[in-house]
Design a protein around this motif. Structure first.
Motif, PDB file in Angstrom:
ATOM      1  N   UNK A 163      43.772 -58.486-102.984  1.00 29.69           N
ATOM      2  CA  UNK A 163      43.088 -58.893-104.215  1.00 29.69           C
ATOM      3  C   UNK A 163      44.379 -59.268-105.199  1.00 29.69           C
ATOM      4  N   UNK A 164      45.504 -58.262-105.246  1.00 29.58           N
ATOM      5  CA  UNK A 164      46.448 -58.327-106.151  1.00 29.58           C
ATOM      6  C   UNK A 164      47.272 -59.548-105.706  1.00 29.58           C
ATOM      7  N   UNK A 165      47.283 -59.990-104.779  1.00 28.01           N
ATOM      8  CA  UNK A 165      48.038 -61.366-104.544  1.00 28.01           C
ATOM      9  C   UNK A 165      47.465 -62.589-105.333  1.00 28.01           C
ATOM     10  N   UNK A 166      45.973 -62.311-105.517  1.00 24.69           N
ATOM     11  CA  UNK A 166      45.376 -63.471-106.206  1.00 24.69           C
ATOM     12  C   UNK A 166      44.797 -63.273-107.597  1.00 24.69           C
ATOM     13  N   UNK A 167      45.460 -62.166-108.037  1.00 24.88           N
ATOM     14  CA  UNK A 167      45.167 -61.719-109.543  1.00 24.88           C
ATOM     15  C   UNK A 167      43.887 -61.346-109.641  1.00 24.88           C
ATOM     16  N   UNK A 168      43.513 -60.844-108.649  1.00 22.14           N
ATOM     17  CA  UNK A 168      42.025 -59.831-108.630  1.00 22.14           C
ATOM     18  C   UNK A 168      41.977 -58.557-108.713  1.00 22.14           C
ATOM     19  N   UNK A 169      43.065 -57.940-108.747  1.00 20.28           N
ATOM     20  CA  UNK A 169      43.078 -56.473-108.383  1.00 20.28           C
ATOM     21  C   UNK A 169      42.182 -55.771-109.411  1.00 20.28           C
ATOM     22  N   UNK A 170      42.675 -55.829-110.556  1.00 22.78           N
ATOM     23  CA  UNK A 170      41.849 -54.909-111.901  1.00 22.78           C
ATOM     24  C   UNK A 170      40.237 -55.316-111.766  1.00 22.78           C
ATOM     25  N   UNK A 171      39.970 -56.352-111.388  1.00 25.40           N
ATOM     26  CA  UNK A 171      38.701 -56.807-111.365  1.00 25.40           C
ATOM     27  C   UNK A 171      37.907 -56.425-110.151  1.00 25.40           C
ATOM     28  N   UNK A 172      38.599 -56.238-109.171  1.00 28.11           N
ATOM     29  CA  UNK A 172      38.054 -55.856-107.766  1.00 28.11           C
ATOM     30  C   UNK A 172      37.989 -54.149-107.919  1.00 28.11           C
ATOM     31  N   UNK A 173      38.925 -53.669-108.549  1.00 25.93           N
ATOM     32  CA  UNK A 173      38.980 -51.906-108.696  1.00 25.93           C
ATOM     33  C   UNK A 173      38.045 -51.654-109.846  1.00 25.93           C
ATOM     34  N   UNK A 174      37.752 -52.450-110.616  1.00 27.35           N
ATOM     35  CA  UNK A 174      36.780 -52.091-111.625  1.00 27.35           C
ATOM     36  C   UNK A 174      35.181 -52.190-110.955  1.00 27.35           C
ATOM     37  N   UNK A 175      34.802 -53.177-110.135  1.00 26.74           N
ATOM     38  CA  UNK A 175      33.719 -53.412-109.548  1.00 26.74           C
ATOM     39  C   UNK A 175      33.513 -52.285-108.806  1.00 26.74           C
ATOM     40  N   UNK A 176      34.645 -51.876-107.769  1.00 27.76           N
ATOM     41  CA  UNK A 176      34.580 -50.753-106.897  1.00 27.76           C
ATOM     42  C   UNK A 176      33.916 -49.619-107.621  1.00 27.76           C
ATOM     43  N   UNK A 177      34.551 -49.228-108.712  1.00 31.74           N
ATOM     44  CA  UNK A 177      34.386 -47.787-109.338  1.00 31.74           C
ATOM     45  C   UNK A 177      32.957 -48.001-109.940  1.00 31.74           C
ATOM     46  N   UNK A 178      32.512 -49.158-110.512  1.00 33.12           N
ATOM     47  CA  UNK A 178      31.314 -49.165-110.985  1.00 33.12           C
ATOM     48  C   UNK A 178      30.256 -49.222-109.792  1.00 33.12           C
ATOM     49  N   UNK A 179      30.303 -49.692-108.701  1.00 39.94           N
ATOM     50  CA  UNK A 179      29.588 -49.569-107.606  1.00 39.94           C
ATOM     51  C   UNK A 179      29.310 -48.007-107.186  1.00 39.94           C
ATOM     52  N   UNK A 180      30.484 -47.477-107.145  1.00 41.67           N
ATOM     53  CA  UNK A 180      30.310 -46.052-106.653  1.00 41.67           C
ATOM     54  C   UNK A 180      29.652 -45.221-107.778  1.00 41.67           C
ATOM     55  N   UNK A 181      29.838 -45.376-109.138  1.00 38.71           N
ATOM     56  CA  UNK A 181      29.107 -44.759-109.949  1.00 38.71           C
ATOM     57  C   UNK A 181      27.630 -44.928-110.353  1.00 38.71           C
ATOM     58  N   UNK A 182      27.426 -46.167-110.088  1.00 39.16           N
ATOM     59  CA  UNK A 182      26.052 -46.443-110.099  1.00 39.16           C
ATOM     60  C   UNK A 182      25.160 -46.102-108.921  1.00 39.16           C
ATOM     61  N   UNK A 183      25.690 -46.367-107.908  1.00 41.92           N
ATOM     62  CA  UNK A 183      25.209 -45.812-106.676  1.00 41.92           C
ATOM     63  C   UNK A 183      24.705 -44.248-106.647  1.00 41.92           C
ATOM     64  N   UNK A 184      25.658 -43.679-106.981  1.00 43.62           N
ATOM     65  CA  UNK A 184      25.491 -42.167-107.225  1.00 43.62           C
ATOM     66  C   UNK A 184      24.474 -41.725-108.122  1.00 43.62           C
ATOM     67  N   UNK A 185      24.418 -42.442-109.323  1.00 46.85           N
ATOM     68  CA  UNK A 185      23.239 -42.281-110.487  1.00 46.85           C
ATOM     69  C   UNK A 185      21.814 -42.698-109.785  1.00 46.85           C
ATOM     70  N   UNK A 186      21.875 -43.681-109.239  1.00 43.65           N
ATOM     71  CA  UNK A 186      20.672 -44.240-108.647  1.00 43.65           C
ATOM     72  C   UNK A 186      20.110 -43.141-107.709  1.00 43.65           C
ATOM     73  N   UNK A 187      21.099 -42.716-106.659  1.00 45.97           N
ATOM     74  CA  UNK A 187      20.480 -41.801-105.653  1.00 45.97           C
ATOM     75  C   UNK A 187      19.950 -40.474-106.544  1.00 45.97           C
ATOM     76  N   UNK A 188      20.720 -40.124-107.403  1.00 47.46           N
ATOM     77  CA  UNK A 188      20.468 -38.851-108.128  1.00 47.46           C
ATOM     78  C   UNK A 188      18.993 -39.137-108.795  1.00 47.46           C
ATOM     79  N   UNK A 189      18.897 -40.277-109.377  1.00 52.15           N
ATOM     80  CA  UNK A 189      17.437 -40.594-110.070  1.00 52.15           C
ATOM     81  C   UNK A 189      16.325 -40.754-109.087  1.00 52.15           C
ATOM     82  N   UNK A 190      16.547 -41.364-107.886  1.00 50.77           N
ATOM     83  CA  UNK A 190      15.598 -41.081-106.869  1.00 50.77           C
ATOM     84  C   UNK A 190      15.189 -39.765-106.294  1.00 50.77           C
TER      85      UNK A 190
END
Length: 143
Positions: free
Chosen positions: A38-65
């Motif tokens: 993604x860095x080659x296509x100007x998306x590294x920061x975007x993809x990195x941010x989505x990955x971090x949010x995916x992991x945090x939100x998934x952990x939060x939902x798992x805990x809530x369930x």
């Protein structure tokens, strides 16, 4: 809460646990490969941010369930968890758009197989979330 409600929440929790394990594998394999690309296509920061949010939100939902399963639930907690699943789905949709942008910027020429694989995983994961949301809606209707 009735025993049926507890069992239903156990099923949803187990289903989402499976989802979270598959998502983590996808993140550690295809998404990390895509992140490098993604860095080659100007998306590294975007993809990195989505990955971090995916992991945090998934952990939060798992805990809530797990909390819903172990302590019973209130309608508001069930509703809040359902909204979080919607957010998780929107993050997967956002990731899918980044894959499409990389494709449009020429990534298919070098990494077409990776893009197709990642798009397939995203589709499968989004369908899985739809199933989990339907299960929660059914539980809410029974409550």
């Amino acid at each position: 809460m009735s025993n049926d409600g507890v069992r239903a929440l156990e099923v949803v929790s187990a289903d989402f646990l499976g989802f979270s394990r598959v998502l983590e594998k996808v993140i550690k394999t295809e998404l990390e490969s895509f992140q490098g690309l993604s860095g080659q296509f100007g998306l590294f920061d975007d993809v990195d941010g989505v990955q971090a949010r995916l992991q945090r939100l998934t952990a939060h939902i798992l805990s809530a369930l797990e909390t819903l399963r172990d302590n019973g639930f209130e309608d508001s907690a069930l509703w809040a968890t359902s909204r979080q699943l919607d957010l998780l789905d929107s993050l997967l949709e956002q990731l899918d758009r980044y894959v499409a942008v990389a494709d449009l910027r020429g990534a298919t020429l070098t990494s077409g197989d990776l893009l197709k694989k990642l798009q397939g995983w995203i589709k499968t994961l989004r369908e899985w979330l739809t199933g989990v949301r339907k299960q929660l809606a059914a539980i809410a209707g029974e409550a």
